[in-house]
Motif scaffolding. Structure first.
Motif, PDB file in Angstrom:
ATOM      1  N   GLN A 142     -19.317 -30.867 -33.691  1.00 60.83           N
ATOM      2  CA  GLN A 142     -19.832 -29.396 -32.990  1.00 60.83           C
ATOM      3  C   GLN A 142     -20.038 -30.003 -31.414  1.00 60.83           C
ATOM      4  O   GLN A 142     -20.598 -30.963 -31.155  1.00 60.83           O
ATOM      5  CB  GLN A 142     -21.048 -29.088 -33.339  1.00 60.83           C
ATOM      6  CG  GLN A 142     -21.211 -28.567 -34.858  1.00 60.83           C
ATOM      7  CD  GLN A 142     -19.705 -27.857 -35.224  1.00 60.83           C
ATOM      8  OE1 GLN A 142     -19.967 -26.665 -34.587  1.00 60.83           O
ATOM      9  NE2 GLN A 142     -18.943 -27.992 -36.324  1.00 60.83           N
ATOM     10  N   ASN A 143     -19.737 -28.953 -30.529  1.00 62.96           N
ATOM     11  CA  ASN A 143     -19.710 -29.163 -29.087  1.00 62.96           C
ATOM     12  C   ASN A 143     -20.947 -28.863 -28.563  1.00 62.96           C
ATOM     13  O   ASN A 143     -21.372 -29.330 -27.172  1.00 62.96           O
ATOM     14  CB  ASN A 143     -18.899 -28.487 -28.284  1.00 62.96           C
ATOM     15  CG  ASN A 143     -17.399 -28.841 -28.736  1.00 62.96           C
ATOM     16  OD1 ASN A 143     -17.002 -30.111 -28.979  1.00 62.96           O
ATOM     17  ND2 ASN A 143     -16.163 -28.366 -28.882  1.00 62.96           N
ATOM     18  N   SER A 144     -21.980 -28.052 -29.437  1.00 57.95           N
ATOM     19  CA  SER A 144     -23.183 -27.618 -28.922  1.00 57.95           C
ATOM     20  C   SER A 144     -23.993 -27.560 -29.937  1.00 57.95           C
ATOM     21  O   SER A 144     -23.784 -27.214 -30.972  1.00 57.95           O
ATOM     22  CB  SER A 144     -22.984 -26.192 -28.102  1.00 57.95           C
ATOM     23  OG  SER A 144     -22.959 -25.296 -29.035  1.00 57.95           O
ATOM     24  N   TRP A 145     -25.410 -27.556 -29.596  1.00 55.78           N
ATOM     25  CA  TRP A 145     -26.487 -27.614 -30.559  1.00 55.78           C
ATOM     26  C   TRP A 145     -26.543 -26.150 -31.053  1.00 55.78           C
ATOM     27  O   TRP A 145     -26.772 -25.828 -32.408  1.00 55.78           O
ATOM     28  CB  TRP A 145     -27.848 -28.224 -30.190  1.00 55.78           C
ATOM     29  CG  TRP A 145     -27.916 -29.494 -29.742  1.00 55.78           C
ATOM     30  CD1 TRP A 145     -27.830 -30.199 -28.505  1.00 55.78           C
ATOM     31  CD2 TRP A 145     -27.864 -30.475 -30.750  1.00 55.78           C
ATOM     32  NE1 TRP A 145     -27.524 -31.675 -28.776  1.00 55.78           N
ATOM     33  CE2 TRP A 145     -27.693 -32.030 -30.116  1.00 55.78           C
ATOM     34  CE3 TRP A 145     -27.722 -30.656 -32.307  1.00 55.78           C
ATOM     35  CZ2 TRP A 145     -27.808 -33.079 -30.878  1.00 55.78           C
ATOM     36  CZ3 TRP A 145     -27.801 -31.740 -32.859  1.00 55.78           C
ATOM     37  CH2 TRP A 145     -27.791 -32.920 -32.112  1.00 55.78           C
ATOM     38  N   ALA A 146     -26.318 -25.188 -29.950  1.00 57.55           N
ATOM     39  CA  ALA A 146     -26.357 -23.875 -30.136  1.00 57.55           C
ATOM     40  C   ALA A 146     -25.500 -23.216 -31.486  1.00 57.55           C
ATOM     41  O   ALA A 146     -25.750 -22.753 -32.364  1.00 57.55           O
ATOM     42  CB  ALA A 146     -26.278 -22.932 -29.061  1.00 57.55           C
ATOM     43  N   THR A 147     -24.286 -23.912 -31.351  1.00 56.66           N
ATOM     44  CA  THR A 147     -23.249 -23.457 -32.279  1.00 56.66           C
ATOM     45  C   THR A 147     -23.498 -24.093 -33.653  1.00 56.66           C
ATOM     46  O   THR A 147     -23.252 -23.689 -34.794  1.00 56.66           O
ATOM     47  CB  THR A 147     -21.856 -23.773 -31.522  1.00 56.66           C
ATOM     48  OG1 THR A 147     -21.608 -22.930 -30.508  1.00 56.66           O
ATOM     49  CG2 THR A 147     -20.839 -23.606 -32.757  1.00 56.66           C
ATOM     50  N   LEU A 153     -35.272 -18.852 -30.567  1.00 58.24           N
ATOM     51  CA  LEU A 153     -34.300 -18.314 -29.992  1.00 58.24           C
ATOM     52  C   LEU A 153     -33.233 -17.310 -30.837  1.00 58.24           C
ATOM     53  O   LEU A 153     -32.245 -17.762 -31.393  1.00 58.24           O
ATOM     54  CB  LEU A 153     -33.261 -19.410 -29.337  1.00 58.24           C
ATOM     55  CG  LEU A 153     -33.472 -20.014 -28.045  1.00 58.24           C
ATOM     56  CD1 LEU A 153     -32.475 -21.195 -27.804  1.00 58.24           C
ATOM     57  CD2 LEU A 153     -33.170 -18.765 -27.109  1.00 58.24           C
ATOM     58  N   GLY A 154     -33.468 -16.024 -30.976  1.00 58.13           N
ATOM     59  CA  GLY A 154     -32.829 -15.443 -31.768  1.00 58.13           C
ATOM     60  C   GLY A 154     -33.525 -15.236 -33.350  1.00 58.13           C
ATOM     61  O   GLY A 154     -34.591 -15.505 -33.320  1.00 58.13           O
ATOM     62  N   PRO A 180     -24.661 -29.881 -21.009  1.00 60.71           N
ATOM     63  CA  PRO A 180     -24.133 -30.646 -22.138  1.00 60.71           C
ATOM     64  C   PRO A 180     -23.921 -31.994 -21.914  1.00 60.71           C
ATOM     65  O   PRO A 180     -23.700 -32.501 -20.719  1.00 60.71           O
ATOM     66  CB  PRO A 180     -22.815 -30.158 -22.479  1.00 60.71           C
ATOM     67  CG  PRO A 180     -22.544 -29.239 -21.481  1.00 60.71           C
ATOM     68  CD  PRO A 180     -23.773 -29.010 -20.313  1.00 60.71           C
ATOM     69  N   ARG A 207     -26.425 -24.765 -35.062  1.00 57.17           N
ATOM     70  CA  ARG A 207     -27.466 -23.912 -35.508  1.00 57.17           C
ATOM     71  C   ARG A 207     -26.919 -22.855 -36.106  1.00 57.17           C
ATOM     72  O   ARG A 207     -27.213 -22.363 -37.225  1.00 57.17           O
ATOM     73  CB  ARG A 207     -28.434 -23.751 -34.200  1.00 57.17           C
ATOM     74  CG  ARG A 207     -29.784 -22.746 -34.632  1.00 57.17           C
ATOM     75  CD  ARG A 207     -30.108 -22.073 -33.544  1.00 57.17           C
ATOM     76  NE  ARG A 207     -29.097 -21.459 -33.034  1.00 57.17           N
ATOM     77  CZ  ARG A 207     -29.121 -21.239 -31.454  1.00 57.17           C
ATOM     78  NH1 ARG A 207     -30.307 -21.431 -30.964  1.00 57.17           N
ATOM     79  NH2 ARG A 207     -28.086 -20.427 -30.987  1.00 57.17           N
ATOM     80  N   ASP A 208     -26.091 -22.008 -35.358  1.00 57.64           N
ATOM     81  CA  ASP A 208     -25.640 -20.768 -35.542  1.00 57.64           C
ATOM     82  C   ASP A 208     -24.888 -20.989 -37.064  1.00 57.64           C
ATOM     83  O   ASP A 208     -25.025 -20.045 -37.700  1.00 57.64           O
ATOM     84  CB  ASP A 208     -24.760 -20.012 -34.705  1.00 57.64           C
ATOM     85  CG  ASP A 208     -25.563 -19.629 -33.530  1.00 57.64           C
ATOM     86  OD1 ASP A 208     -26.984 -19.607 -33.692  1.00 57.64           O
ATOM     87  OD2 ASP A 208     -25.026 -19.101 -32.201  1.00 57.64           O
ATOM     88  N   LYS A 209     -23.888 -21.897 -37.284  1.00 57.96           N
ATOM     89  CA  LYS A 209     -23.243 -22.190 -38.308  1.00 57.96           C
ATOM     90  C   LYS A 209     -23.852 -22.584 -39.611  1.00 57.96           C
ATOM     91  O   LYS A 209     -23.699 -22.230 -40.637  1.00 57.96           O
ATOM     92  CB  LYS A 209     -22.051 -23.478 -38.019  1.00 57.96           C
ATOM     93  CG  LYS A 209     -21.012 -22.666 -37.172  1.00 57.96           C
ATOM     94  CD  LYS A 209     -20.093 -23.787 -36.828  1.00 57.96           C
ATOM     95  CE  LYS A 209     -18.863 -23.381 -35.783  1.00 57.96           C
ATOM     96  NZ  LYS A 209     -18.089 -24.388 -35.462  1.00 57.96           N
ATOM     97  N   VAL A 253     -30.367 -32.167 -22.689  1.00 64.69           N
ATOM     98  CA  VAL A 253     -29.351 -31.451 -23.368  1.00 64.69           C
ATOM     99  C   VAL A 253     -29.644 -30.145 -23.966  1.00 64.69           C
ATOM    100  O   VAL A 253     -28.695 -29.531 -24.278  1.00 64.69           O
ATOM    101  CB  VAL A 253     -28.711 -32.357 -24.273  1.00 64.69           C
ATOM    102  CG1 VAL A 253     -27.972 -33.484 -23.538  1.00 64.69           C
ATOM    103  CG2 VAL A 253     -29.599 -32.791 -25.410  1.00 64.69           C
ATOM    104  N   TYR A 254     -31.020 -30.086 -24.363  1.00 69.09           N
ATOM    105  CA  TYR A 254     -31.541 -28.859 -25.163  1.00 69.09           C
ATOM    106  C   TYR A 254     -32.733 -28.524 -24.694  1.00 69.09           C
ATOM    107  O   TYR A 254     -33.590 -29.417 -24.700  1.00 69.09           O
ATOM    108  CB  TYR A 254     -31.050 -29.080 -26.494  1.00 69.09           C
ATOM    109  CG  TYR A 254     -31.031 -27.804 -27.327  1.00 69.09           C
ATOM    110  CD1 TYR A 254     -30.009 -26.921 -27.325  1.00 69.09           C
ATOM    111  CD2 TYR A 254     -32.115 -27.458 -28.513  1.00 69.09           C
ATOM    112  CE1 TYR A 254     -29.935 -25.777 -28.191  1.00 69.09           C
ATOM    113  CE2 TYR A 254     -32.160 -26.331 -29.073  1.00 69.09           C
ATOM    114  CZ  TYR A 254     -31.146 -25.558 -29.015  1.00 69.09           C
ATOM    115  OH  TYR A 254     -30.970 -24.382 -29.787  1.00 69.09           O
ATOM    116  N   PRO A 255     -33.223 -27.249 -24.858  1.00 67.86           N
ATOM    117  CA  PRO A 255     -34.801 -26.991 -24.691  1.00 67.86           C
ATOM    118  C   PRO A 255     -35.747 -27.567 -25.496  1.00 67.86           C
ATOM    119  O   PRO A 255     -36.647 -28.034 -25.363  1.00 67.86           O
ATOM    120  CB  PRO A 255     -34.758 -25.476 -24.591  1.00 67.86           C
ATOM    121  CG  PRO A 255     -33.285 -24.968 -24.505  1.00 67.86           C
ATOM    122  CD  PRO A 255     -32.457 -26.095 -25.124  1.00 67.86           C
TER     123      PRO A 255
END
Lengths: 377, 203
Positions: free
Chosen positions: A55-60, A88-89, A187, A62-64, A156-158
């Motif tokens: 994965q290219n980002s932690w957010a994605t 966050l969401g 990133p 997490r969403d997956k 890289v991430y909060p």
């Protein structure tokens, strides 16, 4: 429901609910346990057919996980808390029962900032690990001249240990993180570029990015997370609570395979072989000379300075590294609260109640029992 | 449709994407509408600065972009004015994506770029975002009121207990103190409570 604690290894293998798994990772040096479990055939040994998804980002990532596009993921240790608490969401209750790695982060400063520090120190390299007072002095100077922009640091991430370690280091010299500096999110793949073009003055990241910055001659690694914190979980294996409920045996088999990979990583001669595998295009796609040092407890500092030996720079197994304790979870929540990320009015008791839902040492112990039976068979 | 675009002011859309064919498709889809497209390559290290200083009203980026964490973090930085975020996604199940909508993400453009749908998606994203911002403000106001009432209630209870006065008298006393000092009742109440704790030897 049958009692899982009495399950024999054979029974476990016969009762895997979901043998085909999609596992999400962000390719970093401390992805080693997951990547090596795959390379060594340990998932297969435990009856699992695992597909790794970079994965290219932690957010994605997490969403997956939240939408069960991925069955399990490697996460930054504070992320299961952030997801479960809905920071966050929408909230999605997660759990972890396995620390993938401890330590491994470091702070690198840009060449211009390092030059300023050396000037303050009469042209000499100050002692490492660097005392943050040097930065406090520079901030004070800049405040007086009122000409320069505030120092900017990237993580890289909060919700990451990098973030809290950076805050603690700056705070140790009385620097007010909210008032005196900027902290931004960039990133990892763009970190060294941002440092080179002075978009940022420093960063706190994991391997291999500090080593890469030093080798490229654009930064100086001044302190490691081992110097700031005394041992803490860095990455954990996370699943949703509902997924674990539906697939309890699969979950145990998965962490059993990872446990064996971590044990394999504890043997120093295996570390270099790991570096070779990780550096390949399908994983980190990074030069071996940038990947190997941290795995061998070496922290490069700068091109004109000697490397530092950091014992357990990346810990994967020893000192019961994989056992997730409630205290570790609680300490992370306290860090998050101090960073203003969770409400100040949550009491210590409430924090502990959150940890008990997310941290599951009991599942880890179940896995160990099954593993011990397997070893004596 | 045309009526709507005439009635709304120009909205600047910032697309962070390296897929030039896709950028062109969106651009085509939005020609003649109130949306004005700005394009930014995703690999710029100064991306954050440019996004912060841009006058973008909406941000579009790919779900798989490494810049997602940066854009998402903008919604947790307090001095940044939040903007609706729309994401390109190759995922085929938009309902599932919608469920997972995370902070600041208002909508998804799933699959192929359908010129007829792009404008509609942006319209909905803006509307939904504005609604959400209003809700957030309402929640903040309510929380503030609640917190203020909590402190005043505590201070009242203290006065009733220590001074043996009635609830109405306690309330009047706090209000009088607030007026005399030109401070909010909440502040006076907080001070009273902390002072009492201090005297009792607490923290």
């Amino acid at each position: 429901m049958s009692s899982v604690s009495t399950l024999t290894p054979t029974a476990l293998l016969n009762q895997i609910e979901k043998p085909q798994l999609d596992l999400g990772i962000v390719a970093l040096t401390d992805s080693a346990p997951i990547i090596m479990a795959q390379q060594l055939g340990l998932f297969t040994k435990w009856g699992l057919d695992v597909q790794l998804h970079m994965q290219n980002s932690w957010a994605t990532l997490r969403d997956k996980l939240h939408t069960e596009k991925l069955d399990a993921v490697q996460m930054l240790a504070p992320m299961p808390m952030a997801s479960s608490m809905g920071l966050l969401g929408p909230a999605c209750p997660l759990l972890t029962a396995f620390n993938l790695s401890m330590n491994g982060n470091a702070i690198t400063l840009s060449q211009p900032l390092m030059h300023e520090i050396k000037t303050l120190n009469h042209g000499n390299m100050p002692a490492l690990p660097l005392n943050a007072t040097w930065l406090a002095n520079i901030i004070q100077q800049r405040n007086h001249s009122q000409s320069d922009k505030p120092l900017t640091f990237a993580v890289v991430y909060p919700y990451s240990c990098h973030h809290y370690q950076l805050r603690d280091w700056l705070g140790s010299a009385g620097i007010d993180v909210e008032r005196d500096v900027n902290i931004v999110i960039i990133p990892p793949t763009q970190m060294t570029k941002a440092l080179a073009d002075n978009t940022i003055d420093g960063f706190c990241v994991g391997a291999p990015w500090n080593t890469k910055a030093v080798r490229d001659g654009i930064g100086c690694t001044v302190i490691t997370s081992c110097d700031i914190w005394n041992e803490s979980p860095e990455k954990v294996l996370a699943v949703t609570q509902s997924w674990q409920c539906a697939n309890p045996n699969t979950f145990l088999a998965l962490i059993a395979a990872l446990q064996e990979a971590c044990e394999w990583l504890a043997f120093p001669p295996n570390r270099f072989e790991t570096a070779i595998k990780l550096s390949q295009p399908e994983y980190l796609n990074e030069k071996l000379e940038n990947v190997a040092p941290a795995l061998l407890d070496s922290c490069l500092t700068s091109l004109d300075n000697t490397a530092r030996n950091i014992p357990a720079y990346l810990r994967f197994y020893t000192h019961q590294a994989n056992y997730p304790t409630l205290d570790q979870g609680h300490a992370l929540l306290v860090d998050m609260q101090r960073a203003g990320q969770i409400p100040q009015n949550l009491s210590d008791l409430q924090l502990k109640q959150w940890v008990e839902r997310i941290y599951r040492p009991d599942l880890y112990q179940q896995m160990r029992q099954i593993q011990q039976q397997a070893a004596s068979m | 449709m045309s009526q709507l675009s005439q009635s709304v002011p120009v909205l600047n859309v910032l697309i962070i994407d390296d897929n030039s064919a896709r950028v062109a498709a969106v651009q085509n889809a939005l020609t003649g509408t109130a949306y004005n497209i700005q394009h930014l390559a995703s690999t710029k290290s100064s991306l954050l600065k440019e996004v912060e200083s841009s006058n973008a009203d909406i941000i579009i980026l790919d779900m798989e972009s490494p810049n997602r964490d940066t854009i998402e973090s903008l919604s947790v930085i307090s001095n940044y004015n939040p903007k609706p975020v729309v994401m390109f996604s190759t995922q085929d199940n938009p309902a599932l994506l919608q469920e997972s909508i995370s902070a600041g993400v208002s909508s998804y453009i799933a699959g192929q770029i359908d010129p007829l749908r792009v404008k509609f998606i942006l319209d909905v994203a803006v509307a939904r975002f504005n609604e959400f911002q209003e809700l957030k403000q309402e929640l903040r106001d309510t929380k503030e009121k609640l917190s203020s009432r909590k402190w005043v209630d505590q201070a009242k209870a203290l006065l009733i207990e220590k001074q043996g006065i009635t609830e109405q008298e306690a309330y009047t006393a706090i209000r009088k103190m607030a007026m005399e000092n030109g401070e909010k009742m909440e502040v006076v109440a907080k001070n009273l409570v902390s002072m009492a704790k201090l005297l009792a030897g607490g923290r």
